[in-house]
Every structure is written in C-alpha cells, then in structure tokens.
Design an enzyme around this catalytic site. Structure first.
Site, PDB file in Angstrom:
ATOM      1  CD  GLU A  99      -2.722  -1.739   2.303  1.00 22.89           C
ATOM      2  OE1 GLU A  99      -2.449  -1.217   3.511  1.00 22.89           O
ATOM      3  OE2 GLU A  99      -3.491  -2.579   2.183  1.00 22.89           O
ATOM      4  CD  GLU A 169       1.693  -8.513   3.485  1.00 22.55           C
ATOM      5  OE1 GLU A 169       1.028  -8.866   4.116  1.00 22.55           O
ATOM      6  OE2 GLU A 169       1.823  -7.305   3.095  1.00 22.55           O
ATOM      7  N   GLY A 231      -3.947  -8.410   8.158  1.00 29.93           N
ATOM      8  CA  GLY A 231      -4.409  -7.104   8.229  1.00 29.93           C
ATOM      9  C   GLY A 231      -5.946  -6.946   8.828  1.00 29.93           C
TER      10      GLY A 231
END
Ligand code: PGA
Length: 249
Positions: A99, A169, A231
């Site tokens: 992100e 990830e 998350g």
C-alpha cells in the site's frame, strides 16, 4: 534474525481507536497466555502506539509499527524516526508494504534506507514484498519479488539485511479474500530460501494476504513459512484470537 516460534503480526493499517484497544482488553489480552507457543505482534497506527505500549507492558505480546522514516532526524515534517519508535518499546516495524509502495511511491531504495534506520535503532524490519496481479499474469512473480529483496541487500548491506524478516504478500491477495494457494506460497518460499542460501543467509519468511482464522492453520503449517502478516482479521479481536490459536503448533 532467527525465530524460535511462529510469528503472527496484526497490522491495523489506518484503523482503530481507543475502542478497539478496549475490545482487545476484553476479548484478546485475557487469553494471550494460551498463545505462549507463538510470538504475537500488534501494529496499531502511530497515534495508538503509546496507549498500546502501556497495555502490552505486562503481556507477552510485542509492539509493532507500520512505517518509519528513512531519515535519522531533523527537518522532515510529519515523519517518525526509528529512534522515536524504539523509545516507545517498538520491537518490529513493517517496511515496504504494497500500500505504501503504490500510494506513497516508495521505491526499493527508500525502503532500504528505512531498513537501515530500523536496524540501527534495534528494531526488526518486516520487509514486505510481492507481485501485482499483472506481474503474476506475466509470469514475473519470482523476478519481481527477488528484485525487491535484492535491492535491500545491495543498498542496506549484509549486516542490516540479515536482521530482517521477509513478508511475502502477493498484492492481489491483500484485502481481496483471494489467498494465494498453498502450492504458490510453498513455491515462492522455496525460491526465496534457495536464493538466500546461495548467499549463505537464512531469514524468517511470513505470508500475508487475506489470512483469516479459517485458513491460518494450513498456511502456517507450511514448513518454509515462519508466520503470518494479518491485516483485516486483526481488526476483530475475537477473529484474531481464533487465528492465533489456529497458528499454534
Ligand atoms: P489482509 O492484509 O490480511 O487484510 O489481506 C494483509 C496485509 O496487508 O498485510
């Protein structure tokens, strides 16, 4: 960096407030003695680090942060230094999350500078790497992931590099509900481990991307996977407790 136990990190991202800490106080912290066979880290946003540090003082849970400045100190408005995090008992810091790569334009070089800062302050960097859906479709996953890892080695140097934890990830798996298959996770973990062992290095390897209580056990029991970066499921203390329990050996 060597881990004795499987490691589960909860990343709250830009979520949470005093109410979420209170929910953890009610539904997670009283049970954490049952989790002694794994290591657990909670990474709230910066604004909650102080209150979380106070909560965790007597508990077997480590404090993590979600980001750190690439600079040591000085005129960098809005930045938080590694020394500031260390002064709040922060043990780990997530660096290079996809992100931040996508939204903040963080390059591998900036990420390497952050790794340097964290290790100099005695904080373990959790280096996030992973390919996008387009890179996967183009068959470039291994190349992309290794380039992300290798740039940190080249820029931060072997001393800092050997102190990191790697979190694989896949970008397409984050927050999407589309967890990578056990075969894909195993394959990537083996590729990374083979390349690292050619450098005579062994690093802990986490998986992240839509890990929930229901799939944690299968993923964490892959021998090459040393833990999980979580998350969304960490925003519900009941779900996160179940996830942690399912990650016990
Ligand atoms: P998710 O996020 O568990 O919500 O997919 C994982 C992460 O971004 O680390």
């Amino acid at each position: 960096m060597r881990l004795n136990k499987k490691l589960v990190i909860g990343n709250w991202k830009m979520n949470g407030n005093a109410d979420l800490i209170a929910a953890y106080r009610a539904s997670f912290f009283p049970f954490c003695d049952q989790l002694a066979a794994i290591d657990v880290v909670l990474s709230p946003p910066f604004t909650l680090l102080q209150s979380m540090a106070e909560e965790l003082e007597q508990l077997p849970i480590m404090l993590g942060a979600q980001n750190v400045s690439e600079y040591e100190h000085g005129a960098h408005t809005g930045e938080i230094s590694a020394a500031m995090l260390a002064s709040m008992a922060t043990k780990m810091v997530i660096i290079g999350h996809s992100e931040r790569r996508a939204e903040r334009g963080e390059s591998d070089r900036i990420i390497a500078a952050k790794v340097t800062q964290a290790t100099q302050a005695g904080i373990t960097p959790v280096l996030c790497v992973g390919e996008t859906a387009a890179e996967k479709a183009a068959g470039r996953s291994e190349e992309v992931v290794w380039a992300q890892i290798n740039t940190v080695l080249q820029e931060a140097g072997m001393n800092a590099f050997t102190q990191i934890v790697i979190a694989y990830e896949p970008v397409w798996a984050i927050g999407s509900g589309a967890t990578a298959s056990l075969e894909d996770i195993t394959h990537m973990a083996e590729i990374i481990n083979t390349r690292l062992s050619a450098l005579d290095v062994k690093l802990p390897l986490l998986y992240g991307g839509s890990v929930k209580a229901k799939n944690a056990a299968d993923i964490v029991s892959i021998p090459a996977v040393d833990g999980l970066l979580v998350g969304g499921a960490s925003l519900d203390p009941v779900e996160f407790l179940a996830l942690c329990r399912n990650s016990l050996p």
